[in-house]
Every structure is written in C-alpha cells, then in structure tokens.
Design an enzyme around this catalytic site. Structure first.
Site, short mmCIF file in Angstrom:
data_model
loop_
_atom_site.label_atom_id
_atom_site.label_comp_id
_atom_site.label_asym_id
_atom_site.label_seq_id
_atom_site.Cartn_x
_atom_site.Cartn_y
_atom_site.Cartn_z
N GLN A 17 39.73 61.20 9.37
CA GLN A 17 41.10 60.72 9.56
C GLN A 17 41.24 59.70 10.68
O GLN A 17 42.18 58.91 10.68
CB GLN A 17 42.03 61.91 9.81
CG GLN A 17 42.16 62.78 8.57
CD GLN A 17 43.07 63.97 8.80
OE1 GLN A 17 42.65 65.00 9.31
NE2 GLN A 17 44.33 63.84 8.43
N HIS A 107 35.33 69.58 8.17
CA HIS A 107 36.75 69.29 7.99
C HIS A 107 36.93 68.39 6.76
O HIS A 107 37.05 67.17 6.88
CB HIS A 107 37.34 68.62 9.25
CG HIS A 107 38.83 68.64 9.32
ND1 HIS A 107 39.54 69.00 10.44
CD2 HIS A 107 39.78 68.33 8.40
CE1 HIS A 107 40.83 68.92 10.22
NE2 HIS A 107 41.01 68.50 8.97
N ASN A 151 37.33 74.09 8.82
CA ASN A 151 38.77 73.87 8.88
C ASN A 151 39.38 74.11 7.51
O ASN A 151 38.98 73.49 6.52
CB ASN A 151 39.07 72.43 9.29
CG ASN A 151 40.57 72.14 9.21
OD1 ASN A 151 41.34 72.66 10.01
ND2 ASN A 151 41.00 71.38 8.22
N GLU A 152 40.31 75.02 7.44
CA GLU A 152 41.09 75.28 6.22
C GLU A 152 40.27 75.28 4.94
O GLU A 152 40.51 74.45 4.05
CB GLU A 152 42.23 74.25 6.10
CG GLU A 152 43.18 74.25 7.26
CD GLU A 152 44.45 73.44 6.99
OE1 GLU A 152 44.58 72.84 5.92
OE2 GLU A 152 45.32 73.42 7.87
C1 FCB Z 1 45.96 70.22 7.85
C2 FCB Z 1 44.64 69.50 7.97
C3 FCB Z 1 44.73 68.24 8.78
C4 FCB Z 1 45.99 67.48 8.45
C5 FCB Z 1 47.19 68.35 8.67
C6 FCB Z 1 48.50 67.66 8.44
O1 FCB Z 1 46.01 70.88 6.62
O2 FCB Z 1 43.67 70.34 8.54
O3 FCB Z 1 43.57 67.48 8.55
O4 FCB Z 1 45.91 67.02 7.15
O5 FCB Z 1 47.11 69.45 7.80
#
Ligand code: FCB
Length: 410
Positions: A17, A107, A151-152
């Site tokens: 990003q 990520h 991450n997520e």
């Molecule tokens: C999360 C992500 C991050 C960004 C935010 C807004 O889901 O981890 O990279 O996209 O949302």
C-alpha cells in the site's frame, strides 16, 4: 481517561500500500479507480522522511510489513542482502526516533513464485513461509520483539477466494477459502515456534495474528433470511477463523491477539448495507446508519469484542488497526474518540490492551478501491509526482492523544 503506563500509541501501513516498486500479485492489478501500486507513496525510497513525520506526530510505535517478495527469489533461498539492509536501516531509524516496531510478516501479498505454485491453497507454502520467517527473524531479532505473523487472514481468504476482489480474484471457492485459512493457521503455529525459539534482544518476543473483527447483523430482527446471512458470515469469517488460529492447543502459539476493528455490516434483503459493497451512501444515510466510506461505525462493538476476546483467551491484546476513511475530519475525530472511549472502558473492565495503531499513517493504495479511500493521518498529493505529504486535522487530534496518553471524556 488515562491509558496504562507504557501504552503503545502507533500508526500502521503495509508494504504493497505504501512502498511502491514491488513485484507481487498486485503489480499488474488495476483498482476500481484505475490506480495501481507501482509507485504508491514511494515509501520504499522515503521511509526516512516518513519516520520524521511520525516523530512529529508523537507516536511511540509503528506497525509495518516486510515484503517477502523482496527478500526471497525462490523457495528456501538466502535473503537478499541489500533489501534486508534497507529494512535494517528503517528499524535503526525507528529506534533512533524512539519508535517501537511491530513487524507484519504477511499482509495480503506473496512472492510471484509462491503465487505460481498456488499461493496459500498449496500445502507447500507453509514450509516455504516458515523457512523465510526463520531467516528473517535470525537477521532482525536484535531489533524487533513484536511480530505479527498474518494480517487479517479472514479478509485475505474471503476477498481473494470468495468475493473476487483481491488477486487471484476467485469467486465462491469455499473449499479454497478454508484451505487458505488452514494453511495460514498451520504456518502461524510453526512460525511462532521459530520466533519464540530465536528470542529477541534482551526481551521476550511477542507473536500473534491480526484478526479483523466485523460484526454481522440483520437490519430487521424479524427478517429470517438476513439473520441467516449474518450468521453465515459471522460463522465463516469470525468463528471458523478464530478457531483455526487460536482454538484448543493452538492458543499456546500466540502470546497476544491483534485486533483490527472498524465496525459492522448490516444486511437488508441480502444486501450488505455498506458503501464498500456498492450500496449508495445516500441510501445508507436514509437508513440512519453512521458510516465512513467503508463500513458502518459501531464503537460499542469495540467493547463487546474486547470483552469476548479477553474472556475467551486471556491473552494481551493490541488494537493493530482502527481508522476511518472519510473526507469529513470532524467525523473522523469523533469516530476515533468514541472508539478510544470504548477501548478505555474495556481496559477498566479488565481487558489487557497494550497498544493502539491508527490505520493509517498515510493516504495510500487501498487495494481494490485504489486511491479513493483515504485513511491517512497524513495526506499524500498523488497528482504531484513529488508525492508531498501534509498533515490533516486528525493528525493534531491524534498527537494530543499520544502526548497525553489519554482522551477527554466523550
Ligand atoms: C484492513 C487492512 C488494511 C486496510 C484497512 C482499511 O482490512 O488490513 O490493509 O485495507 O483495512
């Protein structure tokens, strides 16, 4: 409302990003606004300047990612030394600025050779990732003690394999979704073993995932279909994923839980009432929802999910992301204060929350939405090739919070 001593007040970014000049599955990706990540914020070259901005903000922590595709060109290959040196320099500059790093290992992106072999649907990715993590941690353990493996994973597996929004843009591949989560969970357990075994300079290493938590509710309680849809989403993205990473004996792999919390999604006639899924902002407002450009805001949810995680896992928690994308800075300030007030109440009630990372330091490449969603504390002028940064009003609000280690009652 004062926060505990030593509380981390940080901000967050991810490599794809902000860095630019990256070779992963996002390189060829064209976002909905026609944008791409080729240059992004050019943080790859401007990290020193961005650390300067962070010092100005007064944050004492920074959550950022290290990009796997820069460091390994083939499975089990040695790390690329010049790319490693750049991250080492970044870490040294953070230390000089008194900013504690939290390093994210995955990520939403992979090296091209991992994608060619099936990405996280392939079992072989687990061993390749653990090998990479072992080498990276050996190189950085003198400088890093906070490690965030994934991450997520829920968002990644969902948007890449169910909704078709992230590369490889597959739709409704539930089997692949589950396989990705299973493999990532296995990789998390093995990577945390490696991290804890290797240690950290003079400190105990800490390791955890960042779980995105979205509440899913029906707009009308009597609508059985919307309730079933909400339950299905909750089950798949919250329960199944949390169990895969932290259920049973696997809990012992983590020393903390990272929570990314933004808000909730409500369903009306099967439709997710959020701008991010294409529902017009006007219609959402007519329903009386408070929304930024992404999801419905739901600060009470912060307290609910923290109480739940605390009760269920008894682990320290970091809010690894919270933020809002809105052009209205007053809205963003209120949203931040309401969520921090809820966080403060959770700490008073016993949750061991140790830090908060605002998403994001910079306006940046917001994945499939491109540059239209602006989460930054700092604005970036993408129309100017020099990509100048400037502070937004929210930055001042956040600076005061970091300095005072607290907020005024809301
Ligand atoms: C999360 C992500 C991050 C960004 C935010 C807004 O889901 O981890 O990279 O996209 O949302």
């Amino acid at each position: 409302m004062r926060f505990p001593g030593g509380f981390l007040w940080g901000t967050a970014t991810s490599p794809t990003q902000v860095e630019g000049h990256i070779e992963n599955e996002w390189t060829q990706f064209v976002a909905q606004d026609g944008g791409n990540c080729h240059v992004a914020c050019d943080n790859y070259h401007r990290y020193a300047e961005d650390i300067g901005w962070m010092s100005g903000l007064g944050v004492n922590a920074y959550r950022f990612g290290i990009e796997w595709s820069r460091l390994q060109s083939a499975p089990f290959a040695p790390l690329n030394q010049s790319e490693l040196a750049r991250y080492v320099d970044l870490l040294d500059k953070l230390r000089a600025a008194g900013i504690t790093p939290m390093v994210v290992l995955h990520h939403f992106s992979n090296p091209p050779w991992i994608n060619a072999a099936g990405g996280w649907t392939a079992a072989g990715t687990v061993a390749a990732f653990v090998d990479y993590v072992g080498k990276l941690v050996a190189a950085l353990k003198e400088r890093v003690h906070l490690w965030n493996t994934f991450n997520e994973p829920d968002t990644y597996a969902c948007v890449a394999y169910l909704l078709g929004g992230f590369p490889p843009q597959r739709k409704w591949k539930l089997g692949q979704f589950r396989r990705v989560i299973e493999h990532m969970a296995r990789a998390h357990v093995q990577a945390s073993r490696v991290i804890r075994h290797q240690g950290a300079a003079g400190r105990k290493p800490e390791v955890g995932i960042a779980k995105n938590w979205t509440f899913f509710h029906a707009y009308q309680r009597f609508s059985l279909w919307d309730r079933a849809t909400a339950f299905g989403c909750h089950y798949t993205f919250n329960k199944f994923v949390l169990d895969a990473f932290l259920g049973g004996w696997r809990r012992r792999a983590s020393t903390f839980i990272g929570l990314n919390y933004y808000g909730r999604v409500r369903f009306h006639h099967f439709r997710a009432m959020i701008p991010a899924s294409g529902t017009p902002v006007k219609q959402i407002k007519d329903f009386g929802f408070v929304c930024d450009d992404m999801v419905e805001r739901y600060p009470e949810g912060m307290e609910k999910i923290l109480a739940y995680l605390h009760r269920k896992f008894r682990l320290p928690i970091y809010i690894t992301e919270h933020g809002s994308a809105s052009a209205d800075e007053d809205f963003r300030a209120i949203d931040l204060r309401q969520n921090l007030a809820a966080l403060h109440r959770s700490i008073q009630a016993g949750a061991d929350v140790r830090g908060f990372f605002y998403w994001s330091l910079l306006d940046n490449f917001e994945w499939q939405f491109g540059y239209t969603k602006k989460f930054g504390l700092l604005a970036v002028d993408f129309a100017d090739p020099k990509l100048p940064r400037s502070t937004k009003p929210l930055a001042e609000v956040y600076t005061r919070i970091c300095r005072e280690n607290g907020i005024n009652r809301v």
